[in-house]
Design an enzyme around this catalytic site. Structure first.
Site, PDB file in Angstrom:
ATOM      1  N   ASN A   1       0.889  -1.223   0.001  1.00  0.00           N
ATOM      2  CA  ASN A   1      -0.093  -0.108  -0.037  1.00  0.00           C
ATOM      3  C   ASN A   1       0.921   1.246   0.009  1.00  0.00           C
ATOM      4  O   ASN A   1       1.533   1.453   1.062  1.00  0.00           O
ATOM      5  CB  ASN A   1      -0.789  -0.094   1.168  1.00  0.00           C
ATOM      6  CG  ASN A   1      -1.779   1.261   1.357  1.00  0.00           C
ATOM      7  OD1 ASN A   1      -1.698   2.104   0.477  1.00  0.00           O
ATOM      8  ND2 ASN A   1      -2.153   1.412   2.542  1.00  0.00           N
TER       9      ASN A   1
ATOM     10  N   LYS B   1       0.201   4.147  -0.245  1.00  0.00           N
ATOM     11  CA  LYS B   1      -0.478   5.608   0.393  1.00  0.00           C
ATOM     12  C   LYS B   1      -0.125   6.480  -0.469  1.00  0.00           C
ATOM     13  O   LYS B   1      -0.105   6.310  -1.652  1.00  0.00           O
ATOM     14  CB  LYS B   1       0.060   5.769   1.701  1.00  0.00           C
ATOM     15  CG  LYS B   1      -0.123   4.308   2.793  1.00  0.00           C
ATOM     16  CD  LYS B   1       0.016   4.584   4.180  1.00  0.00           C
ATOM     17  CE  LYS B   1      -0.210   3.183   4.992  1.00  0.00           C
ATOM     18  NZ  LYS B   1      -0.069   3.314   6.358  1.00  0.00           N
TER      19      LYS B   1
ATOM     20  N   GLY C   1       2.812   2.409  10.772  1.00  0.00           N
ATOM     21  CA  GLY C   1       3.561   3.435  10.822  1.00  0.00           C
ATOM     22  C   GLY C   1       4.464   3.874  12.031  1.00  0.00           C
ATOM     23  O   GLY C   1       5.047   4.685  12.143  1.00  0.00           O
TER      24      GLY C   1
ATOM     25  N   GLU D   1      -5.427  -4.812  10.721  1.00  0.00           N
ATOM     26  CA  GLU D   1      -4.339  -3.559  10.943  1.00  0.00           C
ATOM     27  C   GLU D   1      -4.931  -2.856  12.152  1.00  0.00           C
ATOM     28  O   GLU D   1      -5.468  -2.006  12.133  1.00  0.00           O
ATOM     29  CB  GLU D   1      -4.452  -2.665   9.823  1.00  0.00           C
ATOM     30  CG  GLU D   1      -4.179  -3.270   8.288  1.00  0.00           C
ATOM     31  CD  GLU D   1      -3.366  -2.028   7.249  1.00  0.00           C
ATOM     32  OE1 GLU D   1      -2.548  -2.742   6.775  1.00  0.00           O
ATOM     33  OE2 GLU D   1      -3.923  -1.091   7.181  1.00  0.00           O
TER      34      GLU D   1
ATOM     35  N   SER E   1       3.386  -1.887  10.473  1.00  0.00           N
ATOM     36  CA  SER E   1       4.809  -2.360  10.838  1.00  0.00           C
ATOM     37  C   SER E   1       5.615  -3.707  10.247  1.00  0.00           C
ATOM     38  O   SER E   1       6.302  -4.059  10.952  1.00  0.00           O
ATOM     39  CB  SER E   1       5.165  -1.795  12.238  1.00  0.00           C
ATOM     40  OG  SER E   1       4.898  -0.497  12.428  1.00  0.00           O
TER      41      SER E   1
ATOM     42  N   HIS F   1      -9.543   1.453   5.090  1.00  0.00           N
ATOM     43  CA  HIS F   1      -8.211   1.776   5.771  1.00  0.00           C
ATOM     44  C   HIS F   1      -8.360   2.425   6.896  1.00  0.00           C
ATOM     45  O   HIS F   1      -9.275   3.443   6.811  1.00  0.00           O
ATOM     46  CB  HIS F   1      -7.330   2.153   4.926  1.00  0.00           C
ATOM     47  CG  HIS F   1      -5.991   2.020   5.255  1.00  0.00           C
ATOM     48  ND1 HIS F   1      -5.255   2.944   6.370  1.00  0.00           N
ATOM     49  CD2 HIS F   1      -4.781   1.273   5.301  1.00  0.00           C
ATOM     50  CE1 HIS F   1      -4.167   2.667   6.549  1.00  0.00           C
ATOM     51  NE2 HIS F   1      -3.677   1.803   5.883  1.00  0.00           N
TER      52      HIS F   1
ATOM     53  N   GLU G   1      -6.940   4.903   7.946  1.00  0.00           N
ATOM     54  CA  GLU G   1      -6.453   6.332   7.472  1.00  0.00           C
ATOM     55  C   GLU G   1      -7.706   7.020   7.008  1.00  0.00           C
ATOM     56  O   GLU G   1      -8.050   8.282   7.297  1.00  0.00           O
ATOM     57  CB  GLU G   1      -5.297   6.474   6.855  1.00  0.00           C
ATOM     58  CG  GLU G   1      -3.917   5.969   7.683  1.00  0.00           C
ATOM     59  CD  GLU G   1      -3.073   5.633   6.803  1.00  0.00           C
ATOM     60  OE1 GLU G   1      -2.791   5.550   5.678  1.00  0.00           O
ATOM     61  OE2 GLU G   1      -1.931   5.026   7.618  1.00  0.00           O
TER      62      GLU G   1
END
Ligand code: 13P
Length: 246
Positions: free
Chosen positions: A9, A11, A170, A164, A208, A93, A95
Site C-alpha cells: 500500500n 499510500k 507506521g 491492521e 509495521s 483503511h 486512515e
C-alpha cells in the site's frame, strides 16, 4: 493450504521516477512463490498497469467510491478502476476511517461496489490503542467485519480481509505474532459462521511489517500474508517480505 498474498500500500507516496525504480526492483526479483500486488495512488494506475501488464504481479487502488458514476466531485468509481485492470481495491483503511469519517456501512458499500465489477476489495479492520487497552479489540473488529459480511451476503467469501491494528501502523510497533494470530482467529471464526468458504479466504496482517518480522507473522495459522505500508516503498524490503511469504 492457502497461497500467501503480499500487497504493497503505497499510500500517498510516489513520483514517475520513484515508481519506475520501485517497480523495476520488484519485477526484477520475479518469480515469487506467493501472490504479489501493489496498490498505488490513482494518478499512477495507468503507468503501473503498463509496467506490470506482462508480469504476474497485480495492481490495485487504495479507495473507491460506493457509487457507479455521477455528481461526486473528486471521487473515483470502481468501473474506472476496472478499466485500468485493477485486481484489488483497499477499502476501510484506518486512515480513511479516521481522516475521512468513513463508517462501517460506507466501507461495506464500497466493498459491494468493488465486487459488483469483479474487483476484489481488501477490507481493513482494526482497533485503536485506546480500544485495545479498554479490552474492546474483539468487539471492534467484529463490528467492522459484520457490516461487510451482511452487505456482501453470499459474496462475502470473495473479499480479502486485512487486520491492521491502528496502533501498529507506521509506528514501528508491530503486533506480536500471537496478538495478530489471536485476532485473525476471531475473524476467521466470524467468517466461518457466515460462509462455508471461510477456510479458503485470505486474511492479511498489516502494521509495521518489515523484512525481519514478516516470516514469524506469516507463519501463524490464520495469517495469509501482509498489507505493507512503509516497507513497500523500498524494493529490497518489499521483495524480502514477499520472500518471507513464499
Ligand atoms: P506500515 O507498514 O507503514 O505500518 O503501514 C501499514 C498499513 O497501513 C498498510 O495499509
Amino acid at each position: 493450504m492457502r497461497r500467501k498474498l503480499v500487497v504493497g500500500n503505497w499510500k500517498m507516496h510516489g513520483s514517475h521516477k520513484a515508481n519506475a525504480e520501485l517497480l523495476a526492483g520488484i519485477t526484477g526479483a520475479r518469480p515469487f512463490g506467493c501472490d504479489v500486488a501493489v496498490c498505488v495512488p490513482f494518478p499512477y494506475l495507468s503507468e503501473t498497469a503498463v509496467t506490470l501488464a506482462s508480469t504476474d504481479l497485480r495492481w490495485g487502488a487504495q479507495d473507491c467510491s460506493a457509487h457507479e458514476q455521477g455528481a461526486y466531485t473528486g471521487e473515483v468509481s470502481v468501473p474506472m478502476l476496472a478499466e485500468f485492470g485493477c485486481r484489488y481495491v483497499i477499502v476501510g483503511h484506518s486512515e480513511r476511517r479516521a481522516y475521512h469519517g468513513e463508517s462501517d456501512q460506507l466501507v461495506a458499500d464500497k466493498a459491494k461496489a468493488a465486487l459488483a465489477r469483479g474487483v476484489t476489495p481488501i477490507v481493513c479492520v482494526g482497533e485503536t490503542l485506546a480500544e485495545r487497552e479498554a479490552g474492546q479489540t474483539e468487539a471492534v473488529v467484529k463490528r467492522q467485519l459484520s457490516a461487510v459480511i451482511h452487505t456482501l451476503a453470499h459474496c462475502a467469501s470473495e473479499m480479502v480481509v486485512a487486520y491492521e491494528p491502528v496502533w501498529a501502523i507506521g509506528t514501528g510497533k508491530v503486533a506480536t505474532p500471537e496478538q495478530a494470530q489471536a485476532v485473525h482467529a476471531v475473524l476467521r471464526a466470524q467468517l466461518r459462521a457466515a460462509t462455508p468458504q471461510a477456510d479458503q479466504m485470505t486474511l492479511l496482517y498489516g502494521g509495521s511489517v518489515k523484512p525481519d518480522n514478516a516470516a514469524t507473522l506469516f507463519a501463524q495459522a490464520d495469517i495469509d500474508g501482509g498489507l505493507i505500508g512503509g516497507a513497500a516503498l523500498k524494493a529490497s524490503d518489499f521483495v524480502a517480505i514477499c520472500r518471507a511469504a513464499e
